[in-house]
Design a protein around this motif. Structure first.
Motif, PDB file in Angstrom:
ATOM      1  N   ALA A  30       0.844  -1.405   0.180  1.00 40.15           N
ATOM      2  CA  ALA A  30       0.182   0.173  -0.388  1.00 40.15           C
ATOM      3  C   ALA A  30       1.005   1.008  -0.004  1.00 40.15           C
ATOM      4  CB  ALA A  30      -0.862  -0.080   1.239  1.00 40.15           C
ATOM      5  N   ALA A  31       1.989   1.675   0.572  1.00 40.18           N
ATOM      6  CA  ALA A  31       3.052   2.248   0.626  1.00 40.18           C
ATOM      7  C   ALA A  31       3.456   2.801  -0.517  1.00 40.18           C
ATOM      8  CB  ALA A  31       3.796   2.116   1.456  1.00 40.18           C
ATOM      9  N   ALA A  32       3.558   1.897  -1.448  1.00 37.78           N
ATOM     10  CA  ALA A  32       4.267   1.789  -2.944  1.00 37.78           C
ATOM     11  C   ALA A  32       2.998   2.573  -4.123  1.00 37.78           C
ATOM     12  CB  ALA A  32       4.853   0.434  -3.483  1.00 37.78           C
ATOM     13  N   MET A  33       2.145   1.790  -3.301  1.00 39.81           N
ATOM     14  CA  MET A  33       1.591   2.632  -4.740  1.00 39.81           C
ATOM     15  C   MET A  33       0.796   3.763  -4.644  1.00 39.81           C
ATOM     16  SD  MET A  33      -0.217  -0.346  -5.849  1.00 39.81           S
ATOM     17  CE  MET A  33      -0.023  -2.180  -6.289  1.00 39.81           C
ATOM     18  N   ALA A  34       0.203   4.282  -3.160  1.00 44.51           N
ATOM     19  CA  ALA A  34      -0.288   5.207  -2.845  1.00 44.51           C
ATOM     20  C   ALA A  34       1.657   6.371  -3.138  1.00 44.51           C
ATOM     21  CB  ALA A  34      -0.354   5.727  -1.273  1.00 44.51           C
ATOM     22  N   ALA A  35       2.518   5.934  -3.059  1.00 45.54           N
ATOM     23  CA  ALA A  35       3.425   6.423  -3.764  1.00 45.54           C
ATOM     24  C   ALA A  35       3.681   7.071  -4.800  1.00 45.54           C
ATOM     25  CB  ALA A  35       4.778   6.162  -3.099  1.00 45.54           C
ATOM     26  N   THR A  36       2.878   6.159  -5.726  1.00 42.18           N
ATOM     27  CA  THR A  36       2.603   5.821  -7.205  1.00 42.18           C
ATOM     28  C   THR A  36       1.846   6.697  -7.379  1.00 42.18           C
ATOM     29  OG1 THR A  36       1.550   3.964  -7.587  1.00 42.18           O
ATOM     30  CG2 THR A  36       3.892   3.891  -7.981  1.00 42.18           C
ATOM     31  N   TYR A  37       0.690   6.951  -6.857  1.00 39.42           N
ATOM     32  CA  TYR A  37      -0.987   8.077  -6.891  1.00 39.42           C
ATOM     33  C   TYR A  37       0.163   9.133  -6.138  1.00 39.42           C
ATOM     34  CZ  TYR A  37      -5.729   9.514  -5.907  1.00 39.42           C
ATOM     35  OH  TYR A  37      -5.917  10.439  -6.020  1.00 39.42           O
ATOM     36  N   TYR A  67       7.302   0.947 -12.003  1.00 39.67           N
ATOM     37  CA  TYR A  67       8.640   0.379 -13.338  1.00 39.67           C
ATOM     38  C   TYR A  67       7.862   0.466 -14.370  1.00 39.67           C
ATOM     39  CZ  TYR A  67      12.051  -1.745 -16.324  1.00 39.67           C
ATOM     40  OH  TYR A  67      12.869  -2.587 -17.034  1.00 39.67           O
ATOM     41  N   MET A  68       6.538  -0.557 -14.657  1.00 40.75           N
ATOM     42  CA  MET A  68       5.707  -0.462 -15.867  1.00 40.75           C
ATOM     43  C   MET A  68       5.318   0.868 -16.564  1.00 40.75           C
ATOM     44  SD  MET A  68       3.739  -4.250 -14.721  1.00 40.75           S
ATOM     45  CE  MET A  68       4.301  -6.020 -15.275  1.00 40.75           C
ATOM     46  N   ASP A  69       4.910   1.717 -15.060  1.00 41.46           N
ATOM     47  CA  ASP A  69       3.826   3.036 -15.645  1.00 41.46           C
ATOM     48  C   ASP A  69       4.833   4.008 -16.005  1.00 41.46           C
ATOM     49  OD1 ASP A  69       1.812   1.538 -15.817  1.00 41.46           O
ATOM     50  OD2 ASP A  69       1.308   2.095 -13.569  1.00 41.46           O
ATOM     51  N   ALA A  70       6.177   3.769 -15.870  1.00 42.28           N
ATOM     52  CA  ALA A  70       7.776   4.294 -15.703  1.00 42.28           C
ATOM     53  C   ALA A  70       7.512   5.988 -14.890  1.00 42.28           C
ATOM     54  CB  ALA A  70       7.239   5.392 -17.246  1.00 42.28           C
ATOM     55  N   ILE A  71       7.246   5.944 -13.768  1.00 40.23           N
ATOM     56  CA  ILE A  71       6.681   6.682 -12.598  1.00 40.23           C
ATOM     57  C   ILE A  71       7.683   6.711 -11.637  1.00 40.23           C
ATOM     58  CG2 ILE A  71       5.012   6.949 -10.596  1.00 40.23           C
ATOM     59  CD1 ILE A  71       2.804   5.657 -11.746  1.00 40.23           C
ATOM     60  N   PRO A 105      16.128  -5.688 -11.060  1.00 43.01           N
ATOM     61  CA  PRO A 105      15.167  -5.745 -12.741  1.00 43.01           C
ATOM     62  C   PRO A 105      14.246  -4.982 -12.900  1.00 43.01           C
ATOM     63  CG  PRO A 105      15.600  -8.139 -11.650  1.00 43.01           C
ATOM     64  CD  PRO A 105      16.047  -7.359 -10.498  1.00 43.01           C
ATOM     65  N   MET A 106      13.498  -4.230 -11.463  1.00 39.14           N
ATOM     66  CA  MET A 106      12.319  -3.512 -12.108  1.00 39.14           C
ATOM     67  C   MET A 106      12.645  -2.246 -11.342  1.00 39.14           C
ATOM     68  SD  MET A 106       9.991  -5.233  -9.095  1.00 39.14           S
ATOM     69  CE  MET A 106      10.497  -7.126  -8.872  1.00 39.14           C
ATOM     70  N   CYS A 107      14.133  -1.777 -11.722  1.00 39.76           N
ATOM     71  CA  CYS A 107      14.258  -0.543 -10.619  1.00 39.76           C
ATOM     72  C   CYS A 107      15.669   0.025 -11.358  1.00 39.76           C
ATOM     73  CB  CYS A 107      15.402  -0.951  -9.634  1.00 39.76           C
ATOM     74  SG  CYS A 107      14.017  -0.505  -8.380  1.00 39.76           S
ATOM     75  N   LYS A 108      15.140   1.434 -11.764  1.00 36.16           N
ATOM     76  CA  LYS A 108      16.519   2.184 -12.948  1.00 36.16           C
ATOM     77  C   LYS A 108      17.987   2.731 -11.764  1.00 36.16           C
ATOM     78  CE  LYS A 108      15.543   6.004 -14.840  1.00 36.16           C
ATOM     79  NZ  LYS A 108      15.628   7.205 -14.659  1.00 36.16           N
ATOM     80  N   MET A 109      18.089   2.153 -10.325  1.00 37.45           N
ATOM     81  CA  MET A 109      19.371   1.925 -10.037  1.00 37.45           C
ATOM     82  C   MET A 109      19.043   1.925  -8.663  1.00 37.45           C
ATOM     83  SD  MET A 109      21.379   5.685  -8.810  1.00 37.45           S
ATOM     84  CE  MET A 109      20.949   5.341  -6.653  1.00 37.45           C
ATOM     85  N   THR A 110      20.287   0.274  -8.072  1.00 37.94           N
ATOM     86  CA  THR A 110      20.120  -0.401  -6.786  1.00 37.94           C
ATOM     87  C   THR A 110      21.187   0.110  -6.433  1.00 37.94           C
ATOM     88  OG1 THR A 110      20.406  -2.493  -7.502  1.00 37.94           O
ATOM     89  CG2 THR A 110      17.962  -2.102  -7.313  1.00 37.94           C
ATOM     90  N   ILE A 111      20.772   0.599  -4.957  1.00 34.64           N
ATOM     91  CA  ILE A 111      22.103   0.539  -4.282  1.00 34.64           C
ATOM     92  C   ILE A 111      22.367  -0.077  -2.914  1.00 34.64           C
ATOM     93  CG2 ILE A 111      21.854   3.524  -3.592  1.00 34.64           C
ATOM     94  CD1 ILE A 111      24.979   3.359  -4.474  1.00 34.64           C
ATOM     95  N   GLY A 136      11.574   6.156 -13.205  1.00 32.07           N
ATOM     96  CA  GLY A 136      10.864   4.701 -12.758  1.00 32.07           C
ATOM     97  C   GLY A 136      12.349   4.839 -11.523  1.00 32.07           C
ATOM     98  N   PRO A 137      11.078   3.499 -11.133  1.00 36.94           N
ATOM     99  CA  PRO A 137      12.119   3.532  -9.502  1.00 36.94           C
ATOM    100  C   PRO A 137      12.783   3.289  -9.008  1.00 36.94           C
ATOM    101  CG  PRO A 137      10.796   1.576  -9.936  1.00 36.94           C
ATOM    102  CD  PRO A 137      10.823   2.670 -11.517  1.00 36.94           C
ATOM    103  N   VAL A 138      13.721   3.517  -8.157  1.00 35.49           N
ATOM    104  CA  VAL A 138      15.374   3.683  -7.407  1.00 35.49           C
ATOM    105  C   VAL A 138      15.247   2.879  -6.034  1.00 35.49           C
ATOM    106  CG1 VAL A 138      15.872   5.341  -8.836  1.00 35.49           C
ATOM    107  CG2 VAL A 138      15.407   5.865  -6.551  1.00 35.49           C
ATOM    108  N   TRP A 139      15.879   2.164  -5.850  1.00 34.09           N
ATOM    109  CA  TRP A 139      15.711   1.054  -4.356  1.00 34.09           C
ATOM    110  C   TRP A 139      16.761   1.529  -3.854  1.00 34.09           C
ATOM    111  CZ3 TRP A 139      12.409  -2.152  -3.723  1.00 34.09           C
ATOM    112  CH2 TRP A 139      12.645  -2.947  -2.008  1.00 34.09           C
ATOM    113  N   VAL A 140      17.504   2.137  -2.558  1.00 32.21           N
ATOM    114  CA  VAL A 140      18.073   2.943  -1.916  1.00 32.21           C
ATOM    115  C   VAL A 140      17.852   1.723  -0.459  1.00 32.21           C
ATOM    116  CG1 VAL A 140      19.413   4.341  -0.321  1.00 32.21           C
ATOM    117  CG2 VAL A 140      18.782   4.560  -2.731  1.00 32.21           C
ATOM    118  N   ASP A 141      18.978   0.400  -0.279  1.00 30.28           N
ATOM    119  CA  ASP A 141      19.299  -0.248   0.846  1.00 30.28           C
ATOM    120  C   ASP A 141      19.863   0.516   2.188  1.00 30.28           C
ATOM    121  OD1 ASP A 141      18.187  -2.489   1.718  1.00 30.28           O
ATOM    122  OD2 ASP A 141      20.359  -2.911   1.890  1.00 30.28           O
ATOM    123  N   ILE A 142      19.697   0.384   3.342  1.00 27.15           N
ATOM    124  CA  ILE A 142      20.557   0.814   4.265  1.00 27.15           C
ATOM    125  C   ILE A 142      20.811   0.104   5.380  1.00 27.15           C
ATOM    126  CG2 ILE A 142      21.247   2.998   5.743  1.00 27.15           C
ATOM    127  CD1 ILE A 142      19.383   5.193   3.831  1.00 27.15           C
TER     128      ILE A 142
END
Length: 152
Positions: A30-37, A67-71, A105-111, A136-142
């Motif tokens: 829901a957090a990810a879907m809310a962020a795209t909205y 990723y699919m919707d280029a958000i 595979p579904m992110c423009k960048m992951t780190i 598109g989405p990016v993912w930062v892991d801390i």
């Protein structure tokens, strides 16, 4: 986002700064879907904060949709200590896994942040990447030892 053991320090640090509004939801998907909205309605980048283990894997459905919707979407995930990240085991610490590798595979960048002094610069680069060219989405892991460290 949702608070968990792997990201509680991140929530605390953001809250102490006081200039960002955190909206807690009931599920990471829901957090990810809310962020795209939020992007669709405002044109502004939103951030998803998730914890390690099931918290980050639950986020992947919304990341794939972005990723699919280029958000553009910035996902910041907490994880187990950085000392466990190179282990050749199925699970790292209590619930950790290499979420950056799973999301790649579904992110423009992951780190994965390995040096606390680079968090600000990495987050800036991630936001720019999410918004540039085809969004598109990016993912930062801390990892939590990095998130818990006192920075100069």
């Amino acid at each position: 986002g949702i608070i968990g053991g792997g990201n509680v320090s991140l929530f605390d640090a953001i809250q102490k700064r006081g200039f960002t509004r955190i909206i807690c939801v009931h599920h990471e998907q829901a957090a990810a879907m809310a962020a795209t909205y939020y992007w669709r309605t405002s044109g502004c980048l939103a951030v998803v904060l998730c914890t390690t283990g099931a918290g980050s894997s639950n986020t992947l459905t919304g990341v794939l949709a972005a990723y699919m919707d280029a958000i553009p979407l910035l996902v910041i995930s907490g994880n187990e200590a950085s000392t466990t990240l190179n282990a050749k085991t199925r699970i790292l610490g209590v619930q950790g896994y290499r979420s950056d590798l799973v999301a790649s595979p579904m992110c423009k960048m992951t780190i994965t942040i390995k040096n606390g002094e680079r968090i600000a610069g990495t987050l800036e680069a991630a936001m720019t990447t999410a918004m540039n060219k085809r969004c598109g989405p990016v993912w930062v892991d801390i990892p939590k030892d990095i998130a818990n460290a006192q920075l100069g």
